[in-house]
Design an enzyme around this catalytic site. Structure first.
Site, short mmCIF file in Angstrom:
data_model
loop_
_atom_site.label_atom_id
_atom_site.label_comp_id
_atom_site.label_asym_id
_atom_site.label_seq_id
_atom_site.Cartn_x
_atom_site.Cartn_y
_atom_site.Cartn_z
N TRP A 102 0.82 -1.22 0.00
CA TRP A 102 0.00 0.00 0.00
C TRP A 102 0.84 1.25 0.00
CZ3 TRP A 102 -4.36 -0.70 -2.02
CH2 TRP A 102 -5.12 -1.85 -1.77
N ASP A 173 -1.61 6.69 6.19
CA ASP A 173 -2.68 5.85 5.66
C ASP A 173 -3.02 4.81 6.73
OD1 ASP A 173 -4.30 3.99 4.46
OD2 ASP A 173 -2.90 3.47 2.85
N LYS A 197 -12.16 -1.76 6.49
CA LYS A 197 -11.48 -2.66 7.42
C LYS A 197 -11.99 -2.46 8.85
CE LYS A 197 -8.61 -3.02 3.78
NZ LYS A 197 -7.91 -2.13 2.87
C1 LIG Z 1 -7.35 -1.55 1.77
C2 LIG Z 1 -6.30 -0.52 1.84
C3 LIG Z 1 -6.23 0.54 0.90
C4 LIG Z 1 -7.13 0.62 -0.33
O1 LIG Z 1 -8.42 0.92 -0.08
P1 LIG Z 1 -9.44 1.05 -1.31
O2 LIG Z 1 -10.68 1.47 -0.61
O3 LIG Z 1 -9.52 -0.27 -2.00
O4 LIG Z 1 -8.93 2.10 -2.23
C5 LIG Z 1 -5.25 1.49 1.06
N1 LIG Z 1 -4.36 1.42 2.07
C6 LIG Z 1 -4.39 0.42 2.97
C7 LIG Z 1 -3.40 0.40 4.08
C8 LIG Z 1 -5.35 -0.59 2.88
O5 LIG Z 1 -5.38 -1.59 3.78
#
Ligand SMILES: *Cc1c(COP(=O)(O)O)cnc(C)c1O
Length: 361
Positions: A102, A173, A197
């Site tokens: 990511w 993030d 999540k």
């Molecule tokens: C799942 C995830 C994303 C991506 O999220 P989307 O909603 O699919 O764009 C970005 N960063 C992390 C750390 C993630 O776990």
């Protein structure tokens, strides 16, 4: 149904109580005779939902008053594009720590909009991956921001210290770790998280941004992802993902009832310790992350004999343990154990794992 445990990395399981409440009020919400997803985002009823959700999130994370909370479209990746377009001009540079899929994705996307430099990487020593600490001296003070991902969902690697960036705003993030442990929001310039999540349904993302960073955007930044515009319109410049926002609000209420983030942090530590202990107790299972960097949200492990992978997956599915297959770029297994996963799920999983060793070890 009740003895199924869902370890999917995302979209992930939501708390059973939240799903039951959503179901109970699905068709006739608050006696209106329709669903919350069928009413105007500008109605007083929905605005009450929206404001309450924001307040509950602020309470849960003790968000200081000089930060704005935005409910945005576009998930985690939406912010890979929004952050560089809001915080920097095209001629500026920004720093990215790259220690997994990511953060690498964020760095690559950032490169479309500015000079995106890698400042910090994970390394592997004696078979164990970790991230060398970042000191202010490593970070050029002209960078527009320093971006990192405290929990790499795919690799199962969590960073428990804060990069020291001097005056450069720290951007995180937190898609897969927000609300899983206590944080000091005031240490960050901006925090974002895709919802699927630890917050609610996919599509929504939450952005917590220090107010002095709201209005740094270049002219070409799309209005619907322009932080200042979003803040001015209380995240309703365009129609927000109202149902996801409502469900996020239910999750925040559930978290508060459970004792908030401090209580979650405690349970999450116990859950993760229980599973890592099971992995460490046998040569049958392996984990390649340095103990200080093991994720408490996404536990990645391999079978010492990968020829048993397919059998492990099919038998675990039969035992009611869903979605343990690891991400395709890492292989092996991954158990995602976000806030909604009860401790009983870890007990069921480790019992299955021990039993699998007895039969195939
Ligand atoms: C799942 C995830 C994303 C991506 O999220 P989307 O909603 O699919 O764009 C970005 N960063 C992390 C750390 C993630 O776990």
């Amino acid at each position: 149904m009740s003895d199924i445990y869902n370890f999917c990395a995302g979209p992930a399981m939501l708390p059973a109580e939240v799903m039951q409440q959503a179901q109970a009020e699905f068709i006739n919400w608050q006696g209106l005779g329709c669903s919350v997803m069928e009413i105007s985002h500008r109605s007083k009823e929905f605005i009450a939902v929206a404001e309450q959700a924001e307040q509950d999130l602020r309470d849960l994370l003790s968000v200081p008053d000089h930060y704005s909370v935005l409910f945005a479209h576009g998930g985690g990746r939406g912010q890979f594009s929004a952050v560089p377009q809001n915080l920097a001009h095209a001629q500026q540079s920004a720093a990215y720590l790259v220690n997994g899929s990511w953060s690498e994705g964020a760095h690559k996307e950032g490169g479309k909009y500015l000079n995106a430099q890698v400042v910090g990487r994970s390394v592997v020593e004696q078979g164990l991956a970790y991230v060398p600490k970042i000191q202010a001296a490593d970070v050029d003070q002209d960078f527009a921001f320093y971006h990192y991902c405290p929990n790499e969902t795919v690799e199962g690697m969590e960073i428990n210290w804060l990069p020291e960036t001097g005056k450069v705003p720290l951007v995180a993030d937190m898609s897969s770790c927000i609300l899983s442990k206590q944080i000091d929001v005031s240490k960050f310039g901006l925090i974002y998280a895709g919802a699927q999540k630890n917050i609610g349904p996919s599509g929504l993302s939450v952005v917590i941004v220090r107010n002095d960073l709201l209005d740094q955007a270049r002219d070409t930044t799309p209005s619907f992802m322009h932080y200042q515009t979003m803040a001015k319109f209380q995240s309703m410049y365009n129609t927000p993902p109202t149902y996801a926002w409502y469900l996020a609000g239910l999750v925040f209420k559930w978290l508060k009832a459970k004792g908030g983030v401090a209580a979650m942090e405690k349970i999450n530590a116990q859950k993760a310790a229980h599973l890592y202990k099971c992995i460490d107790n046998s040569d049958f299972y392996l984990n390649h992350i340095h103990p200080d960097y093991r994720s408490r949200m996404n536990v990645v492990f391999h079978l010492a004999n990968p020829e048993l992978d397919a059998l492990f997956i099919s038998e675990s599915e039969k035992a009611g343990l869903r979605a343990l297959k690891g991400h395709r770029i890492v292989g092996g297994m991954r158990a995602s154990i976000y806030n909604a996963m009860p401790f009983e799920g870890l007990v069921a999983l480790t019992e299955f794992m021990n039993e699998f060793v007895r039969r195939h070890g």
